[in-house]
Design an enzyme around this catalytic site. Structure first.
Site, PDB file in Angstrom:
ATOM      1  N   THR A  64       1.201  -4.723   4.003  1.00 17.92           N
ATOM      2  CA  THR A  64       0.866  -5.145   5.362  1.00 17.92           C
ATOM      3  C   THR A  64       0.222  -6.526   5.433  1.00 17.92           C
ATOM      4  OG1 THR A  64      -1.266  -3.992   5.235  1.00 17.92           O
ATOM      5  CG2 THR A  64       0.599  -2.766   6.152  1.00 17.92           C
ATOM      6  N   THR A  92       0.817  -1.212   0.000  1.00 17.21           N
ATOM      7  CA  THR A  92       0.000   0.000   0.000  1.00 17.21           C
ATOM      8  C   THR A  92       0.851   1.262   0.000  1.00 17.21           C
ATOM      9  OG1 THR A  92      -1.803  -1.135   1.132  1.00 17.21           O
ATOM     10  CG2 THR A  92      -1.798   1.256   1.264  1.00 17.21           C
TER      11      THR A  92
END
Length: 340
Positions: free
Chosen positions: A86, A12
């Site tokens: 993540t 991200t």
């Protein structure tokens, strides 16, 4: 304060909108340009790729592991920061930690909001990771997120979207970051590092995860074996409990040399031998190795590392216990397995 190498893998923190959603697209240099450098820190970038971390494979992770070791061959490097998605950050960080025996830090970080977001958390996390890499020693591999320093071992993603995304549900963090400094609260207990594995020319050992639930039978467990799994992580209920049928399947698998790790779907607390009739008492007796407080993703990494180190089932089980940090296994690695 130090020369830091940033290894960029995507996630991200490197994502932009791609059609209907977001996907990793930016190179490491672009990601680095978003973050202010701590005073006295210089940074250089190694681009390993830019992918969403849910798409990573064990081969990607082994390449990252070898890259970390290659970077540390330069004595002028003071630390490493890895920018990572993540979703699987906890697995990659734990893999690197299992094989990390250098006092210089490896710091994993990422973001919950994409590159260029007005309220994005990526720049702050990257700044804090650089500061941690430049000013700490002897902590092993750590995860820096939302002003906190966590040990790689045991730390998992606990929030899907919130900025404070990582924690060890069974432990405490290592430190805090604020006012331009890292405050170390404690130092982690870590077993001796495993030798650096080679990237197999053939297929990486298949290791599957199977979750127990009401009405579960041995079908999925045996399907993993039929698919060629050399290791299985059994995600049990409670403190590590399943059924007599599952215990029989585990015994059959371990008798064939398959490495079985026993964890739990409960968020916190250790796997413990309390119950029989298919509980952890029977599963461990059948040959499953309890993983303590490590959860499924990191337990799988420990199994993979053990399988990459040896083809001998007994030695694999011993190395798995070592990787899990059992007290009896927390000393030096035998000389025949020591790094040359």
């Amino acid at each position: 304060m130090g020369r830091i190498v940033v290894i960029s893998t995507g996630g991200t923190i490197a994502s932009r909108r791609q059609g209907a959603g977001f996907a990793a697209a930016a190179a490491g240099g672009e990601v680095m340009a978003t973050a202010p450098l701590p005073e006295g820190v210089s940074a250089e970038v190694v681009d390993l790729g830019s992918v969403n971390s849910a798409r990573l494979t064990t081969r990607h992770q082994l390449t990252l592991l070898r890259t970390v070791h290659e970077v540390f061959e330069d004595p002028g490097v003071d630390g490493i920061v890895v920018t990572h998605g993540t979703d699987t950050l906890e697995e990659s960080a734990f893999l690197v930690d299992l094989h990390h025996d250098d006092p210089r830090p490896v710091v994993f970080t990422g973001a919950q909001l994409p590159l260029g977001a007005v309220d994005g958390d990526g720049p702050g996390n990257l700044h804090d990771a650089l500061l941690t890499a430049a000013t700490t020693r002897g902590l092993g591999v750590v995860i820096v997120f939302d002003g906190k320093v966590h040990p790689a071992r045991g730390t998992v993603k606990t929030q899907t979207l919130a900025p404070d995304a990582f924690a060890d549900p069974s432990g405490t963090r290592l430190g805090n970051i604020g006012f331009g400094r890292v405050s170390v609260l404690r130092r982690p207990l870590r077993p001796a590092a495993l030798p650096l594995p080679a990237v197999p020319e053939a297929a990486v050992p298949r290791v599957d995860m199977v979750m127990h639930h009401c009405d579960a039978d041995a079908l999925m467990f045996n399907a993993a074996l039929d698919a060629g799994a050399r290791g299985i992580v059994l995600v049990a209920t409670g403190a590590g409990n399943a059924t007599p049928e599952i215990a029989e399947a585990v015994a059959a698998a371990t008798s064939r040399g398959v490495l079985v790790a026993l964890t739990t779907r409960v968020q916190a607390g250790p796997v413990t031998e309390i119950y029989t009739y298919g509980g952890a008492v029977d599963l461990v007796a059948a040959g499953a190795v309890p993983t303590g407080t490590l959860r499924a993703g990191q337990a799988r990494i420990a199994v993979v590392s053990a399988l990459l180190a040896t083809a001998d089932p007994r030695e694999g089980a011993r190395l798995l216990r070592h990787a899990l940090g059992e007290p009896a296994a927390a000393g030096a690695i035998p000389t025949d397995l020591a790094r040359v």
